[in-house]
Design an enzyme around this catalytic site. Sequence first.
Site, PDB file in Angstrom:
ATOM      1  N   GLU A 192      49.862  86.617  28.820  1.00  0.00           N
ATOM      2  CA  GLU A 192      50.124  85.378  29.561  1.00  0.00           C
ATOM      3  C   GLU A 192      51.049  84.439  28.782  1.00  0.00           C
ATOM      4  OE1 GLU A 192      46.161  84.009  30.569  1.00  0.00           O
ATOM      5  OE2 GLU A 192      46.080  85.356  32.271  1.00  0.00           O
ATOM      6  N   GLU A 387      44.446  92.300  34.778  1.00  0.00           N
ATOM      7  CA  GLU A 387      43.230  91.474  34.770  1.00  0.00           C
ATOM      8  C   GLU A 387      42.944  91.044  36.198  1.00  0.00           C
ATOM      9  OE1 GLU A 387      42.835  88.087  32.145  1.00  0.00           O
ATOM     10  OE2 GLU A 387      44.025  89.091  30.597  1.00  0.00           O
TER      11      GLU A 387
HETATM   12  C1  BG6 Z   1      42.916  85.372  31.413  1.00  0.00           C
HETATM   13  C2  BG6 Z   1      42.923  85.600  29.926  1.00  0.00           C
HETATM   14  O1  BG6 Z   1      43.796  84.397  31.745  1.00  0.00           O
HETATM   15  O2  BG6 Z   1      41.717  84.920  31.980  1.00  0.00           O
HETATM   16  C3  BG6 Z   1      41.600  86.096  29.379  1.00  0.00           C
HETATM   17  O3  BG6 Z   1      43.944  86.496  29.583  1.00  0.00           O
HETATM   18  C4  BG6 Z   1      40.481  85.296  29.997  1.00  0.00           C
HETATM   19  O4  BG6 Z   1      41.635  86.009  27.983  1.00  0.00           O
HETATM   20  C5  BG6 Z   1      40.511  85.484  31.510  1.00  0.00           C
HETATM   21  O5  BG6 Z   1      39.223  85.607  29.487  1.00  0.00           O
HETATM   22  C6  BG6 Z   1      39.386  84.804  32.255  1.00  0.00           C
HETATM   23  O6  BG6 Z   1      39.320  83.463  31.897  1.00  0.00           O
HETATM   24  P1  BG6 Z   1      37.982  82.804  31.353  1.00  0.00           P
HETATM   25  O7  BG6 Z   1      38.369  81.460  30.926  1.00  0.00           O
HETATM   26  O8  BG6 Z   1      37.035  82.836  32.493  1.00  0.00           O
HETATM   27  O9  BG6 Z   1      37.526  83.664  30.231  1.00  0.00           O
END
Ligand code: BG6
Length: 489
Positions: A192, A387
């Site tokens: 990101e 993701e």
């Molecule tokens: C993504 C990141 O943007 O979101 C991860 O690359 C992150 O590292 C994931 O864990 C989910 O976000 P959060 O804040 O719920 O952990």
Amino acid sequence: MKMFPEGFLWGGAIAANQCEGAWKEGGKGPSVADVAKFADPQSQKDLLDIHKLTDIDDEAIAKALATDDETYYPKRHGIDFYHHYKEDIRLLAGMGFKVFRLSIAWSRIFPHGDEETPNEEGLQFYDDVFDECLKYGMQPLVTMSHYEPPLYLVTKYNGWYNRKLIDFFTHYVDVITKRYQDKVKYWLTFNEIDSIIRHPFMTGGLIESRFDPEQFEEVEYQAMHHQFVASALAVKITHQNIPDAKVGCMLTKVTFYPYTCKPEDVLEEREKMREIYCYSDTQVFGEYPQYLLTKYHNKGYHIVMSEEDLKIMKENPVDFISFSYYSSNCVAKDTSGLDVTTGNTTMAIKNPYLPSSQWGWQIDPIGLRISLIDLYDRYHKPLFVVENGLGAIDTIDENGEIQDDYRIDYLSEHIKQMGYAIHDDGVELMGYTTWAPIDLVSNSSNQMSKRYGFIYVDVDDYGHGSYKRMKKKSYDWYKQVIEHNGDNL
Ligand code: BG6
């Protein structure tokens, strides 16, 4: 109907700083993640202000380093993947994973970041992890930098604002790509990369209080330029060291919608999308888009970039585009009176047609299909969803089980939309890795109670628990999805 191509890479994604723990073992140096403090979020409002959660000054860093306490620094213990990796990889392989996305903690390889010689114990650790993956036929997909610059580079050099970081990073990339040339074929440079604007400390190693607040945005763009050059050089080095490797960029992909069909709102949406596309445009086309250069010009920013930098960027575009997708957001020219909610490290205008997660992130599977269409039409290069997932509170029922149907629903709807994007819209998609196949510490809020996994880990927000692993209902469901190549949904 067959929606997904043969060889589609199904799997899951984690990051070293959110799961490994062992922050001082094996010769590892501290990274920015190890000083990220957990604060009980009092209300949703706290979560709206990502800077409040992630910004940190020299005094707070010194305080953090003066204690070995892990209770309030959850990324120091994570889920102790460092000691559980064999068990964890076996469990992931049990679902039939074809790919496992994980990051290398830069400060395990170079504890300070500016050393000449790497830390052999750190290198050996990842050799062991990759061997374990390959033993089960699982391809590692490795992120070179996922919110974990060595802390020393931050305090001594001012993080990515300093050009020297390019040399330190490329040396690290040269070392890891030579070392793992026979084991890792899929690489991502910066997780990101766009997030440097949202959380400059975690992504760019920038301590805001060290800079003139009036000039801080310019500082962020300068640091971002250094990351663009470093990323292009990382592509070049990886291709030299591993000729058959594929190297991708990684974006936080949010689908933005105009709140109304008023032209002002539509224009707002276009401008907001450009704030995301400028990162992939630069890494895919190898040059700054004119709209970003115009912004620098109009704001009077003087980003130092040499002819050589621009040449490096032009000559080394990425092979594919990877991205995270969790939700969509609305935008409007006039936001007064509109409900707001959280997004992934952003604030969003609430869409009246969409439900939200317990953390306020708006759930929009069709938004994923829209993102896939937009990105493919723009770049004509393979895409990879690296993701996607639902953070939720999971509870163990009276039978000792976790019935996470909400997670199954979320993932199943998103997978269907990916299928349509491939089958009906002609998008070329390499694979899909859910975030995260096993519970880990949340990036934004440092909570353990925000769980994403198919596998439950018995740890609470303060690091207390047995660290035992347990399959949730979604575990067998995802196993079936992979077994049927997504055609059973
Ligand atoms: C993504 C990141 O943007 O979101 C991860 O690359 C992150 O590292 C994931 O864990 C989910 O976000 P959060 O804040 O719920 O952990």
